[in-house]
Write an enzyme that holds these catalytic residues in place. Sequence first.
Site, PDB file in Angstrom:
ATOM      1  N   ASP A 113     -33.646 -65.562 -46.191  1.00 55.32           N
ATOM      2  CA  ASP A 113     -32.225 -65.318 -46.428  1.00 55.32           C
ATOM      3  C   ASP A 113     -31.884 -65.288 -47.909  1.00 55.32           C
ATOM      4  OD1 ASP A 113     -32.090 -65.538 -43.687  1.00 55.32           O
ATOM      5  OD2 ASP A 113     -30.538 -67.089 -43.670  1.00 55.32           O
ATOM      6  N   ASP A 114     -30.726 -64.687 -48.187  1.00 53.13           N
ATOM      7  CA  ASP A 114     -29.998 -64.790 -49.469  1.00 53.13           C
ATOM      8  C   ASP A 114     -30.545 -63.911 -50.586  1.00 53.13           C
ATOM      9  OD1 ASP A 114     -28.617 -66.658 -48.043  1.00 53.13           O
ATOM     10  OD2 ASP A 114     -29.073 -68.359 -49.344  1.00 53.13           O
ATOM     11  N   HIS A 166     -26.816 -59.918 -44.148  1.00 54.08           N
ATOM     12  CA  HIS A 166     -26.431 -61.323 -44.359  1.00 54.08           C
ATOM     13  C   HIS A 166     -25.101 -61.377 -45.116  1.00 54.08           C
ATOM     14  CE1 HIS A 166     -27.246 -65.540 -44.112  1.00 54.08           C
ATOM     15  NE2 HIS A 166     -27.481 -65.731 -45.394  1.00 54.08           N
ATOM     16  N   HIS A 211     -21.919 -63.450 -49.051  1.00 60.79           N
ATOM     17  CA  HIS A 211     -22.341 -64.731 -48.470  1.00 60.79           C
ATOM     18  C   HIS A 211     -21.126 -65.599 -48.153  1.00 60.79           C
ATOM     19  CE1 HIS A 211     -24.759 -68.413 -47.847  1.00 60.79           C
ATOM     20  NE2 HIS A 211     -25.750 -67.559 -47.622  1.00 60.79           N
ATOM     21  N   HIS A 258     -35.869 -69.040 -47.420  1.00 68.86           N
ATOM     22  CA  HIS A 258     -35.027 -68.300 -48.362  1.00 68.86           C
ATOM     23  C   HIS A 258     -35.886 -67.706 -49.477  1.00 68.86           C
ATOM     24  CE1 HIS A 258     -32.241 -71.004 -46.326  1.00 68.86           C
ATOM     25  NE2 HIS A 258     -31.258 -70.192 -46.686  1.00 68.86           N
TER      26      HIS A 258
END
Length: 262
Positions: A67-68, A118, A122, A214
């Site tokens: 993620d991210d 995603h 965020h 991540h």
Amino acid sequence: MKYNRLLCAGFAVSLLSISPCPIPHTNAQDTSYASPAPTKGRAYYEERGDIVWEVPTHRKLIALTFDDGPDESNTPAILDLLQKYDAKATFFVVGSRVEKLPHLVKREREEGHEVGNHTFLHSSFQYISRNKALSELNQGQASIVQATGAGTHLFRPPGGSYNDTLVKLSKEKGLKIILWSWHQDTLDWRKPGVHRITDKVLRNARNGDIVLMHDYVHQSTQTVDALKIILPELKKRGYSFVTVSELLSNREKPDGLIEVNK
């Protein structure tokens, strides 16, 4: 005696009020939101196929998810490791970062990995209007299309926050909500140390797992260093690393699954 009975009754009620479900993480890099407060429990959404936490299968398959990102240093290092061990993964990217590093998202696709939405900034989906949520989904999708030429059908809400409104909105946009196995939340965003990340994955590895990691953690290479241990060890145990979509294609339908998400 009456006082004792009242005390015991109050204690029992307090026990019943404690949720047995673990709470998905709150990203240390964005603490503007709390853990999710879904309208209904996991079983409801899972049985209907609205949200995926893991995939029932007898095959030794695991989906690593990141993620991210993208991140200018960690993402290329992770891609190099995945290539070295013939592993595929799914990257849930943040649109605002995709716009800055589109070549890395393009590389992810070109090397056979999967890209998921995603959001764009965020943003928390726990306290958000429907219009703002729609904007986050649309902008996130647009950034992926701009970078790679094609969109995605996978979506992971930041922090794992979800509710009925988000489930319905995701369906309208043709997106499947993908969370993660509760026993495979590495908490690598907290920078807990390479050993803790590695131990979490290896000690709990099961068929059909979706592992949460991540590729963007500010000033940390712990995830990359942990993968140097995780990938060869799980391969030694006979596991293959696949994208989320490939994992879903190997689902063995459990008894009682309600097919309503088609």
